[in-house]
Design an enzyme around this catalytic site. Structure first.
Site, PDB file in Angstrom:
ATOM      1  N   LYS A 257       0.385  -1.537   0.004  1.00 17.18           N
ATOM      2  CA  LYS A 257       0.015   0.028   0.079  1.00 17.18           C
ATOM      3  C   LYS A 257       1.274   1.102  -0.148  1.00 17.18           C
ATOM      4  CE  LYS A 257      -3.472  -1.235  -0.545  1.00 17.18           C
ATOM      5  NZ  LYS A 257      -4.136  -1.421  -1.968  1.00 17.18           N
TER       6      LYS A 257
ATOM      7  N   HIS B  29       6.953  -7.320  -2.197  1.00 21.80           N
ATOM      8  CA  HIS B  29       7.421  -6.722  -1.222  1.00 21.80           C
ATOM      9  C   HIS B  29       7.588  -7.311   0.080  1.00 21.80           C
ATOM     10  CE1 HIS B  29       3.487  -4.319  -1.927  1.00 21.80           C
ATOM     11  NE2 HIS B  29       2.774  -5.586  -2.248  1.00 21.80           N
TER      12      HIS B  29
ATOM     13  N   SER C  72      -4.897   2.958   4.181  1.00 19.86           N
ATOM     14  CA  SER C  72      -5.387   1.900   3.145  1.00 19.86           C
ATOM     15  C   SER C  72      -5.099   0.753   2.990  1.00 19.86           C
ATOM     16  CB  SER C  72      -4.164   2.812   1.801  1.00 19.86           C
ATOM     17  OG  SER C  72      -3.965   2.269   0.725  1.00 19.86           O
TER      18      SER C  72
END
Length: 318
Positions: free
Chosen positions: A43, A98, A128
């Protein structure tokens, strides 16, 4: 494994999309010198940066972005399907991840491959991720924002602690094949950031091509693009009936969600966890806490800036 999560290298992952075997395979991924890795904590602008890099790759022509799903253009290395796609894609490859640095492919640290690391205000990441966790089925229900705030500050979320993720990757700052850019910079001066990215990638674009990249990488353009807005994602992965994947695309939305007390609590942890990093972010809280509170972390005058490494060095294993 509990609640659909498992631990790998001290970090939590949801079992639907990830497996210990795929994460071990990602660690052994055969990196090529012309690979470009789009790395973020979740995010933090991953999809936006992938769109920008896709458009730079195609000289601003949006056809590739409008005809191929982003998870095929720049597959997520650590997922079971993404790893397979990353290996099969033709060179030069765009690859998203990620992963924290200690779980990243070992071969990267002796290669000429490039990492673009996008970082975002962690309060906006929190908000988020809270909304995302409500529509992303592999993740546990986040509960209330207060409950999720506690877990986030503890690092008890998928992909682990934001603080450790950022500190780990920023240990590479100054390396010839590492570029850090903030979500906020992208919002403030997208064209200038595209030019900076082109310089880092060694790719020269005409003024018209730069204009096309900027126009087609806007939040509005991405929201309309079915290959980028995840509207093609199966229901067992994303429940878009509960909200869109691309929600707002703004900075500062945390102010609409966190109370003053929650914000101050976040700031106290932030100051403690980021002390001594030697990097200033546009969202950094004031160095001194409000009157009556105790200063946490190392006082500014005692902080020491870390030496900048001449090239990436693989971090020690957990």
């Amino acid at each position: 494994m509990a609640g659909g999560y498992f631990q790998h290298g001290g970090v939590s992952f949801p079992a639907i999309l990830y497996s210990p075997r795929s994460l071990e395979a990602a660690r052994e991924f055969p990196v090529e010198d012309d690979d470009v890795f789009n790395v973020t904590y979740q995010k933090s602008g991953t999809v936006w940066m992938l769109e920008i890099l896709s458009l730079i790759r195609s000289d601003g022509d949006p056809h590739w972005c409008r005809s191929v799903p982003n998870w095929d253009r720049g597959p997520w290395l650590e997922t079971v399907l993404g790893l397979r796609r990353a290996k099969a894609n033709p060179r030069p490859r765009l690859i998203s991840s990620h992963l924290p640095i200690q779980l990243f492919p070992k071969a990267f640290f002796s290669s000429k491959a490039k990492v673009i690391y996008t970082v975002r205000n962690p309060k906006d990441v929190l908000v988020s991720l809270f909304h995302f966790s409500r529509i992303f089925r592999p993740y546990k229900d986040p509960g209330t924002l207060e409950q999720f705030l506690h877990k986030f500050l503890q690092g008890d979320v998928p992909f682990g602690s934001w603080f450790e993720h950022v500190r780990g990757w920023l240990g590479l700052r100054g390396a010839h094949n590492f570029l850090c850019i903030s979500y906020e910079e992208l919002q403030q001066d997208l064209r200038g950031c595209v030019e900076r990215l082109c310089g880092f990638l060694g790719r020269e674009l005409s003024a018209a091509a730069l204009d096309a990249v900027v126009a087609n990488a806007s939040f509005a353009a991405m929201s309309r693009n079915r290959m980028s807005n995840f509207s093609l994602s199966p229901l067992f992965i994303l429940d878009l009936r509960r909200g869109p994947f691309l929600r707002k695309g703004i900075s500062g939305d945390w102010k609409n969600h966190l109370t003053p007390e929650q914000s101050a609590r976040f700031d106290r942890v932030y100051r403690e966890r980021m002390a001594g990093l030697g990097v200033t972010f546009p969202w950094d809280p004031p160095p001194d806490p409000p009157e009556g509170e105790t200063t946490l972390g190392t006082p500014p005058e005692e902080e020491e800036e870390e030496e900048t490494p001449p090239r990436p060095q693989e971090p020690p294993q957990p």
